[in-house]
Design a protein around this motif. Structure first.
Motif, mmCIF file in Angstrom:
data_model
loop_
_atom_site.group_PDB
_atom_site.id
_atom_site.type_symbol
_atom_site.label_atom_id
_atom_site.label_comp_id
_atom_site.label_asym_id
_atom_site.label_seq_id
_atom_site.Cartn_x
_atom_site.Cartn_y
_atom_site.Cartn_z
ATOM 1 N N ALA A 546 0.830 -1.215 0.000
ATOM 2 C CA ALA A 546 0.000 0.000 0.000
ATOM 3 C C ALA A 546 0.853 1.249 0.000
ATOM 4 N N THR A 547 1.944 1.228 0.762
ATOM 5 C CA THR A 547 2.843 2.389 0.813
ATOM 6 C C THR A 547 3.470 2.645 -0.554
ATOM 7 N N LEU A 548 3.943 1.575 -1.189
ATOM 8 C CA LEU A 548 4.517 1.715 -2.529
ATOM 9 C C LEU A 548 3.466 2.204 -3.534
ATOM 10 N N ALA A 549 2.282 1.602 -3.491
ATOM 11 C CA ALA A 549 1.236 1.934 -4.458
ATOM 12 C C ALA A 549 0.775 3.378 -4.309
ATOM 13 N N GLU A 550 0.646 3.838 -3.073
ATOM 14 C CA GLU A 550 0.178 5.216 -2.849
ATOM 15 C C GLU A 550 1.184 6.211 -3.407
ATOM 16 N N SER A 551 2.455 5.993 -3.160
ATOM 17 C CA SER A 551 3.489 6.918 -3.657
ATOM 18 C C SER A 551 3.534 6.910 -5.178
ATOM 19 N N ALA A 552 3.428 5.712 -5.777
ATOM 20 C CA ALA A 552 3.461 5.630 -7.235
ATOM 21 C C ALA A 552 2.249 6.307 -7.856
ATOM 22 N N ALA A 553 1.081 6.136 -7.234
ATOM 23 C CA ALA A 553 -0.144 6.761 -7.750
ATOM 24 C C ALA A 553 -0.023 8.279 -7.716
ATOM 25 N N LYS A 554 0.558 8.802 -6.650
ATOM 26 C CA LYS A 554 0.776 10.249 -6.576
ATOM 27 C C LYS A 554 1.707 10.711 -7.692
ATOM 28 N N ALA A 555 2.710 9.913 -7.974
ATOM 29 C CA ALA A 555 3.719 10.307 -8.961
ATOM 30 C C ALA A 555 3.145 10.428 -10.367
ATOM 31 N N ILE A 556 2.123 9.621 -10.696
ATOM 32 C CA ILE A 556 1.584 9.648 -12.067
ATOM 33 C C ILE A 556 0.192 10.289 -12.124
ATOM 34 N N GLY A 557 -0.273 10.832 -11.021
ATOM 35 C CA GLY A 557 -1.564 11.521 -11.030
ATOM 36 C C GLY A 557 -2.767 10.601 -10.938
ATOM 37 N N ALA A 558 -2.585 9.364 -10.474
ATOM 38 C CA ALA A 558 -3.714 8.456 -10.242
ATOM 39 C C ALA A 558 -4.289 8.726 -8.856
ATOM 40 N N ASN A 559 -5.260 7.917 -8.449
ATOM 41 C CA ASN A 559 -5.913 8.114 -7.148
ATOM 42 C C ASN A 559 -5.111 7.389 -6.076
ATOM 43 N N PRO A 560 -4.352 8.114 -5.247
ATOM 44 C CA PRO A 560 -3.484 7.457 -4.268
ATOM 45 C C PRO A 560 -4.259 6.744 -3.162
ATOM 46 N N ILE A 561 -5.397 7.321 -2.758
ATOM 47 C CA ILE A 561 -6.173 6.693 -1.682
ATOM 48 C C ILE A 561 -6.768 5.376 -2.165
ATOM 49 N N LEU A 562 -7.286 5.374 -3.402
ATOM 50 C CA LEU A 562 -7.841 4.143 -3.958
ATOM 51 C C LEU A 562 -6.773 3.068 -4.076
ATOM 52 N N ALA A 563 -5.593 3.457 -4.536
ATOM 53 C CA ALA A 563 -4.504 2.486 -4.670
ATOM 54 C C ALA A 563 -4.106 1.929 -3.305
ATOM 55 N N ARG A 564 -4.027 2.800 -2.308
ATOM 56 C CA ARG A 564 -3.640 2.344 -0.965
ATOM 57 C C ARG A 564 -4.660 1.385 -0.372
ATOM 58 N N VAL A 565 -5.941 1.758 -0.441
ATOM 59 C CA VAL A 565 -6.981 0.918 0.144
ATOM 60 C C VAL A 565 -7.102 -0.397 -0.628
ATOM 61 N N GLY A 566 -6.991 -0.342 -1.959
ATOM 62 C CA GLY A 566 -7.022 -1.569 -2.748
ATOM 63 C C GLY A 566 -5.903 -2.512 -2.350
ATOM 64 N N ALA A 567 -4.723 -1.950 -2.041
ATOM 65 C CA ALA A 567 -3.588 -2.775 -1.624
ATOM 66 C C ALA A 567 -3.822 -3.414 -0.258
ATOM 67 N N TYR A 568 -4.517 -2.689 0.632
ATOM 68 C CA TYR A 568 -4.806 -3.266 1.953
ATOM 69 C C TYR A 568 -5.592 -4.574 1.838
ATOM 70 N N TYR A 569 -6.496 -4.629 0.860
ATOM 71 C CA TYR A 569 -7.432 -5.756 0.800
ATOM 72 C C TYR A 569 -7.087 -6.750 -0.310
ATOM 73 N N HIS A 570 -6.001 -6.537 -1.036
ATOM 74 C CA HIS A 570 -5.773 -7.355 -2.230
ATOM 75 C C HIS A 570 -5.492 -8.828 -1.904
ATOM 76 N N ASP A 571 -4.990 -9.118 -0.710
ATOM 77 C CA ASP A 571 -4.633 -10.499 -0.365
ATOM 78 C C ASP A 571 -5.463 -11.055 0.784
ATOM 79 N N VAL A 572 -6.673 -10.540 1.004
ATOM 80 C CA VAL A 572 -7.482 -11.004 2.153
ATOM 81 C C VAL A 572 -7.865 -12.475 2.004
ATOM 82 N N GLY A 573 -7.806 -13.003 0.796
ATOM 83 C CA GLY A 573 -8.149 -14.412 0.599
ATOM 84 C C GLY A 573 -7.176 -15.356 1.283
ATOM 85 N N LYS A 574 -5.986 -14.874 1.649
ATOM 86 C CA LYS A 574 -4.992 -15.720 2.314
ATOM 87 C C LYS A 574 -5.357 -16.003 3.769
#
Length: 777
Positions: A546-574
């Motif tokens: 999430a930390t990596l994704a948020e910083s990268a999203a900021k760098a290219i003008g994407a939605n940093p909050i969406l990227a961070r929250v998506g990363a929090y939940y991306h592996d909940v199936g484990k």
């Protein structure tokens, strides 16, 4: 039985017809809810101050009298008109003749009955008595047309004792009829229906006015009959006072109206007189000033304003009204089209999503309906317009979409509500300024309670604009305080409505706002707590991703909050099988060694499907759920595929590469693509033995190259420039995270002692090195 759920997105097909319909809803609503754009819809009353711009007559029109004054003048005319009656000269003669016939029959009846009784006493022959009896019955039937049996018997009894003298009865009856028919007669309508105490009698071509006392109605004739009998038959008091009413009734029974009301002629006369009453008191010429701003409304000015309103309504009938409505439709449509063009040019994601367009239409309709309801409040001041909560609209558009969309929408809704509420320039400007300030107050919102902090910003925005206009117009202090009262109400209500409507729209349209994302980013969320408890290694991995994704999203003008929250939940199936994933294993765990590569890969791949089920159970938004399958896309589980290939060499079994790939789909947005890359990079770098900047850069370059060659980023809208920025950001952050640290002497001794006691097995090192080269999982 499982009931299928209906997604609201299925109700919004991406077709042009529906989009056109939603566009037309706004101008049609304005045309239907509000009066014609050039109608005179100001609020005013006699004695109040005119608060609007100067009014100049757009055309010449008559000034109509006050309706009450006009009706009073009409009533005055009505009271002066004489009712016309036609005289029937035959009635009096006919009634006198009927009365005389009655007297003749009565005398014959009484005489014959007396003679009949004498004959009976003398024993006269039956044949003679029979003839008399027949004649008596005939006369009796004639008399019963005026009196009943009981009354006839009463007359007989009075006559026997000498109190009903036929001669006197006849003379006085003739006198009574002469009294009521001379000189005018009896009216055919009640006197109460007359508008005055004089009438006009028409005899042929001649007309004559008769005053009260020379004509009677039927009720007056009855009263005259009773008074006349009591005066002339005083002897009845000695025997039976009922005789008074009997004689009066007989006399009255011969009364018939001879003055016949000519309703048609009378009504024609009334209408002619009414037509002489003017409805107007003057004329206002074209371009004549009717009233100036801040002028007191006098009764005369009030009549001119009312007459202008009436004249405009009369001119709006038929084709004129259609043209005005068409003009208003075009004007609203043109303003609204500016916003749609902006969406088409710069927000295609919104424009081509009919669900989002329907949401925007609903927000515009809310403001238009609110303006309609406020316009119905019966006050003479236009300041009530400040209760149209434009800041609510602006904040909702900002939270649901973004600040730029909200700015354009605020500009458009300010224009539309400004001209539908009486072309109020003051209201339009103040709404635009307050709405824009409201946008910036929630542009970077941290939680729902921040909405209520917007009250201060909205209030001061309104205050400064209102003061600016008031100072230019020299408005009184009292009037200024009235305005500020409405402004305060708007500032208080706007955050409240925003909070309530935001929850409503989130539920109805299934949308996800930044506030929703911030709430999902709370580590106290039940699903994240469960992930932390059951799969702590995965939880910390997700935080790092999430930390990596948020910083990268900021760098290219994407939605940093969406990227961070998506990363929090991306592996909940484990959560279901955490021990099968490397980040949750201890050094001694060798679960995959006891099963085949095919079984291992199915366990690994299944965490995607299980994660989606968990996310739906915890009611995560669909925008978050899609990170779960997309962060792997259709990538190959290389480690177990390699083991399977080795096993094929030993046992000659058939291996399908597709069985070792995730089912996808591939990332379809910049945010999901960033999380895919961050997930692979973080796992790979974490597994490196020697985390030097050179090794980090090499492994990042290798993973990026692999994902591009495998076509995993083809649908993500990432450009090569974006990819370079993401790569640069990842390398910089990972190097900073794993840069060498100074080891204190005590630490070195402890590590040396531990190394001597527990040397790392070579096989394990090789295995981990191989996983690093294949990107890990």
């Amino acid at each position: 039985m499982k009931i299928p759920s209906l997604k609201i997105s299925s109700l919004f097909p991406k077709d042009l017809a529906l989009k056109v319909l939603m566009f037309l809803v706004i101008p049609i609503s304005v045309v239907v809810l509000f009066p014609s754009p050039y109608a005179f819809e100001y609020k005013y009353e006699v004695g109040s101050v005119w608060l609007y711009d100067d009014v100049v007559a757009p055309f010449s029109f008559p000034v109509y009298k006050d309706e009450k004054q006009y009706q009073d003048e009409v009533k005055s005319v009505y009271s002066k008109v004489y009712f016309i009656f036609d005289v029937d000269t035959q009635v009096y003669r006919n009634q006198v003749r009927e009365f005389e016939d009655f007297i003749t029959n009565l005398k014959s009846y009484l005489d014959l009955k007396k003679s009949y009784q004498v004959k009976i006493n003398r024993g006269v022959s039956t044949s003679s008595l029979k003839q008399d009896s027949i004649e008596i019955e005939r006369l009796k039937n004639l008399l019963l047309e005026k009196v009943n049996v009981y009354e006839l018997e009463k007359i007989e009894s009075l006559n026997k004792i000498g109190y009903f003298e036929i001669g006197k009865f006849k003379v006085l009856g003739q006198a009574y009829l002469s009294m009521i028919y001379q000189p005018a007669g009896v009216l055919s309508i009640p006197r109460a229906n007359l508008n005055r105490n004089e009438i006009v009698l028409r005899k042929g071509k001649f007309e004559e006015i008769y005053k009260e006392g020379k004509f009677y109605d039927l009720s007056e004739c009855w009263n005259l009959a009773k008074d006349f009998v009591r005066k002339n038959f005083s002897e009845f008091e000695e025997v039976d006072t009922a005789g008074f009413d009997l004689v009066a009734k007989i006399y009255y029974s011969f009364v018939r109206p001879n003055l016949i009301f000519n309703e048609k002629e009378t009504n024609d006369l009334i209408e002619r007189e009414k037509s002489k009453v003017l409805k107007t008191v003057g004329v206002v010429r074209e371009n004549e000033k009717i009233i100036s701003k801040h002028e007191i409304i006098t009764p005369e000015i009030y009549l001119k304003l009312e007459s202008l309103k009436k004249a405009q309504k009369e001119r709006g009938i038929g084709t004129g009204k259609i043209l005005k409505d068409l003009g208003r439709f075009i004007l609203t449509g043109c303003v609204f089209a500016i916003f749609w063009i902006y969406l088409y040019m710069y927000r295609k994601r919104i424009y081509f999503d009919n669900k989002l367009i329907a949401l925007i239409t609903a927000l515009f309709l809310f403001e238009i309906l609110l303006a309609f309801l406020v316009g119905k409040i019966k006050v003479t001041s236009s300041d009530v317009n400040y209760l149209v909560l434009i800041p609510t609209f602006s904040m909702l558009m900002t939270i649901i979409f973004d600040s730029r969309v909200a700015f354009w929408a605020t500009s458009v809704i300010s224009f539309i509500t400004g001209f539908v509420l009486g072309y109020s320039y003051d209201f339009a400007v103040s709404s635009f300024v307050a709405g824009t300030v409201a946008i910036y107050s929630v542009r970077s919102i941290a939680n729902r309670m921040q909405i209520f902090k917007s009250f201060v910003f909205i209030f001061f925005a309104y205050v400064f604009v209102v003061l600016g206009f008031s100072f230019q117009k020299y408005e009184s202090v009292n009037y200024l305080f009235v305005k500020l009262g409405f402004v305060t109400a708007n500032s208080l209500l706007s955050p409240i409505f925003t909070y309530g409507l935001l929850i409503f729209f989130e539920r109805i349209f299934g949308i996800m706002t930044e506030i929703t994302l911030l709430e999902l980013s709370d580590f106290n969320h039940p699903l994240l707590r469960e992930l932390q408890a059951r799969a702590p290694g995965t939880f910390h991995h997700s935080i790092a991703v999430a930390t990596l994704a948020e910083s990268a999203a900021k760098a290219i003008g994407a939605n940093p909050i969406l990227a961070r929250v998506g990363a929090y939940y991306h592996d909940v199936g484990k959560i279901l099988n955490p021990e099968f994933f490397i980040e949750n294993q201890m050094e001694s765990d060798k679960l995959h060694d006891s099963i085949t590569p095919e079984q291992s890969v199915q366990i690994i791949i299944s965490h995607v499907e299980e994660g989606q089920k968990l996310a739906k159970r915890y009611k995560l938004p669909s925008e978050i759920i899609k990170f779960i399958p997309m962060h792997h896309g259709t990538t190959l589980v290389a480690y177990f595929y390699g083991k399977a290939l080795k096993r094929r060499e030993l046992k000659d079994v058939e291996i399908e590469e597709s069985n070792f790939r995730y089912k996808g789909p591939k990332p379809d947005s910049k945010e999901t693509a960033i999380v895919m890359l961050a997930d692979s990079v973080e796992a790979a770098v974490r597994s490196l033995d020697d985390k030097t900047p050179e090794n980090i850069e090499k492994i990042v370059e290798a993973i990026f190259e692999n994902r591009i060659e495998d076509g995993q980023l083809d649908e993500s809208n990432l450009t090569f420039k974006d990819i370079e920025e993401i790569k640069k950001t990842f390398i910089q952050m990972l190097v900073n995270l794993y840069h060498p640290r100074v080891k204190y002497p005590a630490q070195e001794e402890i590590l040396k002692e531990k190394s001597e006691r527990t040397p790392e097995p070579k096989a394990k090192s090789k295995k981990r090195t191989r996983k690093v080269k294949n990107g890990g999982d």
